[in-house]
Write a protein that holds these residues in place. Structure first.
Motif, mmCIF file in Angstrom:
data_model
loop_
_atom_site.group_PDB
_atom_site.id
_atom_site.type_symbol
_atom_site.label_atom_id
_atom_site.label_comp_id
_atom_site.label_asym_id
_atom_site.label_seq_id
_atom_site.Cartn_x
_atom_site.Cartn_y
_atom_site.Cartn_z
ATOM 1 N N THR A 74 0.823 -1.217 0.000
ATOM 2 C CA THR A 74 0.000 0.000 0.000
ATOM 3 C C THR A 74 0.854 1.264 0.000
ATOM 4 O O THR A 74 0.382 2.333 0.361
ATOM 5 N N LYS A 109 -2.061 -2.796 -8.070
ATOM 6 C CA LYS A 109 -3.058 -2.050 -7.299
ATOM 7 C C LYS A 109 -3.529 -2.886 -6.116
ATOM 8 O O LYS A 109 -3.868 -4.059 -6.258
ATOM 9 N N THR A 110 -3.513 -2.254 -4.941
ATOM 10 C CA THR A 110 -3.750 -2.971 -3.686
ATOM 11 C C THR A 110 -4.825 -2.262 -2.873
ATOM 12 O O THR A 110 -4.889 -1.030 -2.842
ATOM 13 N N PHE A 111 -5.624 -3.044 -2.171
ATOM 14 C CA PHE A 111 -6.706 -2.509 -1.354
ATOM 15 C C PHE A 111 -6.569 -3.044 0.070
ATOM 16 O O PHE A 111 -6.610 -4.267 0.286
ATOM 17 N N ASN A 137 -10.695 -0.113 2.607
ATOM 18 C CA ASN A 137 -10.783 0.112 1.158
ATOM 19 C C ASN A 137 -11.728 -0.864 0.467
ATOM 20 O O ASN A 137 -11.662 -1.043 -0.747
ATOM 21 N N LYS A 138 -12.627 -1.480 1.231
ATOM 22 C CA LYS A 138 -13.523 -2.493 0.675
ATOM 23 C C LYS A 138 -14.412 -1.917 -0.425
ATOM 24 O O LYS A 138 -14.544 -2.506 -1.509
ATOM 25 N N GLU A 140 -13.951 0.758 -2.259
ATOM 26 C CA GLU A 140 -13.123 1.135 -3.406
ATOM 27 C C GLU A 140 -12.767 -0.103 -4.230
ATOM 28 O O GLU A 140 -12.746 -0.060 -5.468
ATOM 29 N N LEU A 141 -12.487 -1.211 -3.528
ATOM 30 C CA LEU A 141 -12.182 -2.467 -4.217
ATOM 31 C C LEU A 141 -13.365 -2.932 -5.048
ATOM 32 O O LEU A 141 -13.207 -3.319 -6.221
#
Length: 501
Positions: A138, A146-148, A153-154, A156-157
């Protein structure tokens, strides 16, 4: 008695006397030589005592701090230390180097706060900001998929997944190594222990096998930052099963495990490695060249990605290290693992704080591991050319012999101008009248690293172009300390092309 008999007796007597005289001279010479030899030994011993502060002769000591040492997983670490003349001690001895397999700043924190200037530790406080999977993934680097972070960030994911239905994901955790490509609706998206990362679904393959590349990376300094990689070789690990036809249930197709396929069993690479005797890196480069692809595209991205990560994490390392006396006590070697996609774009997968250095599973890796350790020790001044007993500071004349100020002086035309007499102009801060004693010490360390780097390559400050003597870097985004370090290397590059990279 005839004259002849008398002459004969006189000759015999004189001959005997001569022999006795010669024997006496030889014995006397031997005794004198032995006496002088004793004086020389005493003189050497006295010199050694003088160099070491009038103390008894002792080898430098390393304390290896690790669990289950009897299994031999640090065998090569011990071997290299032994070859460099180290003795082995523990926390009760006056150790010179602490090599800790675990993160030492919890259990040993109070002791390490009282370290002497000469003592070295093989980790930086706060190194977890780089080796922690969540922190690394992150970080915002363009070379990380790209990482969540969960659960914050659920949403956004889920939005990203809806906009990109072709993208696959993996769920990762700091607490275990296992990963698997899964659908989002089967993942636990409410766990704070996990994070979800985009899966690079079109990896570059050799003979149908997916692989990763482990690059041994060495941090020698923060504030200013200096980072190197071991350029003598890298570690290639191939998945044991071919990637296509892809099946997410068969993790051996896309996850590199302990039982990976070694390079010497990969058809297109084994001739270079086995028969021609090339390194893993050179075998890979030769293969790419043979099919019309440029390996430089891969390695330039690798070095850029490493420099970027350390720049992003340096503020956290500075803060963590500020609780100790001196950041010069620390160094660190990690292995950063990369994958590349079918277009030769490079992505960081993870950074290993204490990478595997055991060749028990793959004996041919012994040479790689021992050369990595040896180059590391040379770079940070543990494996030194100057014969020392302990790593205590040498007398001034010995230090001057290795690096004096004339070795540090750069930019003569700039520093001789009147504008630099006041030290107010930023470009003058590398001139002798403007340097503080602390900065001079930093530059001396940087100079010695360059002299002792062997097969390591500097990635930050970045190499300068040999024509323009400039690197592709935004100086304004660097801290003042890193700008000064950059300008000093740039000045050395102008004077000597070997300093440009």
């Amino acid at each position: 008695m005839s004259e002849m008999d008398g002459a004969s007796r006189n000759f015999s007597f004189n001959h005997l006397a001569f022999v006795i005289l010669v024997v006496g001279v030889v014995l006397t010479a031997f005794n004198v030589y032995d006496f002088i030899g004793g004086l020389k030994d005493e003189s050497v011993n006295n010199t050694l005592k003088e160099l070491n502060g009038d103390c008894d002769y002792e080898k430098p000591k390393v304390w290896i701090h690790a669990k289950n040492m009897e299994t031999g997983y640090l065998k090569h670490v011990k071997s290299v230390f032994g070859r460099l003349g180290f003795s082995f001690g523990d926390n009760t001895s006056d150790w010179d180097v602490l090599w800790s397999h675990e993160y030492p700043f919890k259990e040993l924190k109070s002791m390490l706060k009282g370290m002497m200037p000469h003592q070295k530790v093989n980790h930086f406080p706060g190194c977890g900001f780089i080796t922690n999977k969540v922190s690394l993934s992150t970080s915002g680097s363009t070379h990380i998929p790209k990482t969540f972070k969960l659960p914050e960030n659920k949403n956004e994911l889920m939005e990203f997944a809806q906009l990109n239905p072709e993208i696959l994901f993996v769920q990762k955790s700091n607490s275990h190594r296992g990963i698997k490509v899964e659908k989002l609706d089967t993942m636990n998206l409410d766990s704070s222990q996990n994070f979800v990362q985009q899966y690079i679904s079109k990896p570059y393959l050799i003979d149908g096998y997916k692989f990763d590349i482990g690059v041994y990376t060495i941090l020698t300094s923060i504030d200013p930052l200096r980072v190197y990689v071991y350029s003598g070789d890298v570690l290639f690990r191939f998945c044991p099963e071919k990637y296509y036809p892809f099946d997410s249930e068969i993790v051996n197709k896309y996850v590199v495990g302990d039982d990976y396929l070694p390079i010497w069993n990969v058809p297109s690479l084994k001739n270079y490695y086995n028969n021609l005797g090339l390194s893993m890196k050179d075998s890979f480069d030769a293969y790419l060249n043979s099919i019309g692809k440029a390996p430089e595209k891969v390695w330039n991205q690798v070095y850029e990605a490493i420099a970027n990560i350390y720049l992003l994490k340096e503020p956290y390392l500075i803060e963590s290290t500020s609780h100790y006396k001196n950041s010069l006590n620390f160094f660190e070697m990690v292995r950063i693992d990369f994958i590349i996609d079918e277009d030769l774009n490079v992505f960081i997968m993870e950074a290993n704080m204490s990478p595997n250095l055991s060749s028990a599973h793959f004996p041919p890796n012994q040479l790689l591991y021992e050369q990595v350790i040896y180059n590391l020790m040379s770079l940070v001044g543990i494996g030194t050319r100057i014969q020392k007993f302990g790593l205590h500071h040498s007398p001034d004349d010995v230090e001057e012999m290795q690096v004096s100020f004339k070795n540090l002086a750069v930019e003569a035309s700039r520093c001789s101008k009147k504008i630099c007499s006041s030290c107010l102009a930023p470009q003058c801060l590398i001139c002798k009248p403007c340097l503080t004693s602390n900065t001079i010490e930093i530059l001396k360390n940087a100079y010695l690293e360059h002299e002792n780097r062997l097969s390591t390559r500097r990635v930050f400050p970045p190499p300068m172009n040999t024509t323009t003597r400039r690197a592709d870097i935004d100086l304004e985004k660097l801290s003042p300390e890193n700008q000064l370090m950059y300008h000093w290397f740039q000045g050395k590059c102008k004077m000597d092309v070997t300093w440009c990279s």
